[in-house]
Design a protein around this motif. Structure first.
Motif, PDB file in Angstrom:
ATOM      1  N   ASN A  64      -4.002   4.447 -31.269  1.00 47.92           N
ATOM      2  CA  ASN A  64      -4.506   3.680 -31.695  1.00 47.92           C
ATOM      3  C   ASN A  64      -3.285   2.111 -31.605  1.00 47.92           C
ATOM      4  O   ASN A  64      -2.392   2.405 -33.103  1.00 47.92           O
ATOM      5  N   ALA A  65      -2.663   0.746 -31.079  1.00 44.44           N
ATOM      6  CA  ALA A  65      -1.937   0.283 -31.816  1.00 44.44           C
ATOM      7  C   ALA A  65      -2.857  -0.909 -31.661  1.00 44.44           C
ATOM      8  O   ALA A  65      -1.431  -1.637 -31.911  1.00 44.44           O
ATOM      9  N   ALA A  66      -3.576  -1.374 -32.257  1.00 41.20           N
ATOM     10  CA  ALA A  66      -4.634  -2.134 -31.866  1.00 41.20           C
ATOM     11  C   ALA A  66      -4.647  -3.508 -33.500  1.00 41.20           C
ATOM     12  O   ALA A  66      -4.521  -2.109 -34.608  1.00 41.20           O
ATOM     13  N   TYR A  67      -4.332  -3.845 -32.695  1.00 41.50           N
ATOM     14  CA  TYR A  67      -4.263  -4.786 -34.930  1.00 41.50           C
ATOM     15  C   TYR A  67      -4.063  -6.456 -34.497  1.00 41.50           C
ATOM     16  O   TYR A  67      -3.942  -7.189 -33.519  1.00 41.50           O
ATOM     17  N   GLN A  68      -3.970  -7.192 -35.519  1.00 43.82           N
ATOM     18  CA  GLN A  68      -4.446  -8.261 -35.172  1.00 43.82           C
ATOM     19  C   GLN A  68      -4.189  -8.661 -37.191  1.00 43.82           C
ATOM     20  O   GLN A  68      -4.585  -8.212 -37.979  1.00 43.82           O
ATOM     21  N   GLN A  69      -2.929  -9.714 -37.226  1.00 41.15           N
ATOM     22  CA  GLN A  69      -2.225  -9.710 -38.343  1.00 41.15           C
ATOM     23  C   GLN A  69      -3.251 -10.600 -39.704  1.00 41.15           C
ATOM     24  O   GLN A  69      -3.561 -10.099 -40.581  1.00 41.15           O
ATOM     25  N   ALA A  70      -3.713 -11.802 -39.636  1.00 39.67           N
ATOM     26  CA  ALA A  70      -5.318 -11.812 -40.192  1.00 39.67           C
ATOM     27  C   ALA A  70      -6.860 -11.770 -40.105  1.00 39.67           C
ATOM     28  O   ALA A  70      -7.065 -11.909 -40.446  1.00 39.67           O
ATOM     29  N   ASP A  71      -6.545 -10.412 -39.553  1.00 45.92           N
ATOM     30  CA  ASP A  71      -7.985 -10.643 -39.242  1.00 45.92           C
ATOM     31  C   ASP A  71      -8.018  -8.797 -39.800  1.00 45.92           C
ATOM     32  O   ASP A  71      -8.066  -7.758 -39.520  1.00 45.92           O
ATOM     33  N   TRP A  72      -8.731  -8.395 -41.186  1.00 48.25           N
ATOM     34  CA  TRP A  72      -9.039  -7.143 -41.528  1.00 48.25           C
ATOM     35  C   TRP A  72      -9.587  -6.464 -40.433  1.00 48.25           C
ATOM     36  O   TRP A  72      -9.824  -5.562 -40.803  1.00 48.25           O
ATOM     37  N   ALA A  73     -10.824  -7.096 -40.165  1.00 45.78           N
ATOM     38  CA  ALA A  73     -12.105  -6.213 -39.546  1.00 45.78           C
ATOM     39  C   ALA A  73     -11.417  -6.135 -38.200  1.00 45.78           C
ATOM     40  O   ALA A  73     -11.632  -4.725 -37.748  1.00 45.78           O
ATOM     41  N   THR A  74     -10.024  -6.055 -37.426  1.00 47.68           N
ATOM     42  CA  THR A  74      -9.919  -5.412 -36.774  1.00 47.68           C
ATOM     43  C   THR A  74      -8.382  -4.507 -37.033  1.00 47.68           C
ATOM     44  O   THR A  74      -8.711  -3.296 -37.108  1.00 47.68           O
ATOM     45  N   THR A  75      -7.512  -5.251 -37.915  1.00 51.58           N
ATOM     46  CA  THR A  75      -6.591  -4.036 -38.735  1.00 51.58           C
ATOM     47  C   THR A  75      -7.128  -2.622 -39.582  1.00 51.58           C
ATOM     48  O   THR A  75      -7.025  -1.366 -39.724  1.00 51.58           O
ATOM     49  N   ALA A  76      -8.444  -2.990 -40.147  1.00 54.71           N
ATOM     50  CA  ALA A  76      -8.938  -2.164 -41.369  1.00 54.71           C
ATOM     51  C   ALA A  76     -10.447  -1.609 -40.642  1.00 54.71           C
ATOM     52  O   ALA A  76      -9.978  -0.002 -40.181  1.00 54.71           O
ATOM     53  N   ASP A  77     -11.024  -2.114 -40.201  1.00 52.21           N
ATOM     54  CA  ASP A  77     -12.238  -1.434 -39.706  1.00 52.21           C
ATOM     55  C   ASP A  77     -12.404  -1.212 -38.151  1.00 52.21           C
ATOM     56  O   ASP A  77     -13.095  -0.093 -38.246  1.00 52.21           O
ATOM     57  N   GLY A  78     -11.418  -1.073 -37.522  1.00 56.44           N
ATOM     58  CA  GLY A  78     -11.637  -1.204 -35.703  1.00 56.44           C
ATOM     59  C   GLY A  78     -11.114  -0.280 -36.170  1.00 56.44           C
ATOM     60  O   GLY A  78     -11.279   0.540 -35.383  1.00 56.44           O
ATOM     61  N   ALA A  79     -10.148   0.080 -37.052  1.00 51.84           N
ATOM     62  CA  ALA A  79      -9.134   1.620 -37.353  1.00 51.84           C
ATOM     63  C   ALA A  79     -10.390   2.419 -37.087  1.00 51.84           C
ATOM     64  O   ALA A  79      -9.989   3.617 -37.368  1.00 51.84           O
ATOM     65  N   THR A  80     -10.923   1.972 -38.208  1.00 51.95           N
ATOM     66  CA  THR A  80     -11.737   2.873 -38.788  1.00 51.95           C
ATOM     67  C   THR A  80     -12.943   3.511 -38.017  1.00 51.95           C
ATOM     68  O   THR A  80     -13.496   4.622 -37.409  1.00 51.95           O
ATOM     69  N   HIS A  81     -13.505   2.330 -37.175  1.00 55.94           N
ATOM     70  CA  HIS A  81     -14.498   3.222 -36.060  1.00 55.94           C
ATOM     71  C   HIS A  81     -13.416   3.569 -34.705  1.00 55.94           C
ATOM     72  O   HIS A  81     -14.501   4.852 -34.943  1.00 55.94           O
ATOM     73  N   VAL A  82     -12.402   3.602 -34.684  1.00 51.99           N
ATOM     74  CA  VAL A  82     -11.688   4.243 -33.721  1.00 51.99           C
ATOM     75  C   VAL A  82     -11.261   5.313 -34.159  1.00 51.99           C
ATOM     76  O   VAL A  82     -11.676   6.571 -33.168  1.00 51.99           O
TER      77      VAL A  82
END
Length: 250
Positions: A64-82
């Motif tokens: 998992n290399a996905a992230y968005q600098q200003a988006d908690w939902a992608t960087t934190a929540d999304g990583a948790t979903h993965v």
């Protein structure tokens, strides 16, 4: 490969394909043109979508290399979903984290140092690490630093723009990082994926360089006049973020 259309994701997918692996890679907005890859759209902010794709594809390894600098939902929540989806199917997880989890106040950092982020992005990365360790203790958390490529990274593009005068800005002389080439980082991630290791690993360059020092090296490599690169201090610009990530050598 989650986040397969980015700089690091593209390199990981290419190396994995050359090694003979069957590769499924996701993209959020723009599908990559890399051939022989099973490309799938995915927004990791939506847990159900992540779960459905992982359940359908049954991967042996997820990077998992996905992230968005200003988006908690992608960087934190999304990583948790993965991480939750990977654990549910028994997939080997390699999560790409960042030196932004640290404040930069310490002289050196190693894998035992607890996160102390000072930016929302660093806090999101630190939160993702905590969730992953709880969901999947066998996962790899690979913290890296500034990534460069063969002219196609953000920092390299910025150096070229500054040298040509097409953009305003400065290269900080008080912002120290441990830059790593994308080819080396991708290779290390794939090696870790096939290893028995788990937990936090620092995967970065051995040399600590300021953004300006790195810019000078890029300019010399690409035949640009390094004297044209403007310098400045992060501390005087109000740009958020710590000014030093001095890691122990990986």
């Amino acid at each position: 490969m989650i986040g397969g259309s980015g700089l690091l994701g593209r390199e990981v997918t290419q190396q994995a394909r050359r090694a003979g692996a069957r590769v499924l890679a996701t993209f959020h907005r723009n599908e990559s043109a890399l051939p022989a890859i099973d490309w799938r759209p995915l927004d990791i902010r939506h847990r159900d979508n992540v779960t459905a794709l992982v359940q359908q594809s049954q991967p042996a390894v997820i990077i998992n290399a996905a992230y968005q600098q200003a988006d908690w939902a992608t960087t934190a929540d999304g990583a948790t979903h993965v991480a939750a989806a990977a654990a549910a199917v028994g997939a080997r997880l390699v999560h790409v984290s960042s030196d932004a989890v640290f404040s930069g106040l310490a002289d050196r950092y190693d894998e035992t140092c607890p996160p102390d982020p000072t930016t929302p992005y660093g806090a999101a990365k630190a939160a993702a690490e905590t969730a992953i360790k709880g969901l999947d203790p066998g996962a790899i958390i690979a913290r890296t630093s500034l990534i460069i490529g063969n002219g196609n990274s953000q920092h390299e593009a910025f150096v070229h723009s500054l040298a040509s005068g097409t953009t305003a800005g400065v290269l900080f002389t008080d912002d120290v990082r441990c830059p790593i080439h994308v080819t080396d980082l991708a290779s290390a991630l794939l090696e870790l994926a096939c290893s028995p290791h788990s937990g936090i690993h620092h995967i970065a360059g051995t040399d600590a360089l300021t953004r300006h020092e790195l810019g000078v090296l890029i300019a010399r490599r690409d035949g640009l006049d390094a004297a044209d690169l403007p310098t400045g201090l992060r501390a005087r610009t109000g740009t958020p973020g710590p000014s030093k990530y001095a890691w122990t050598a990986p």
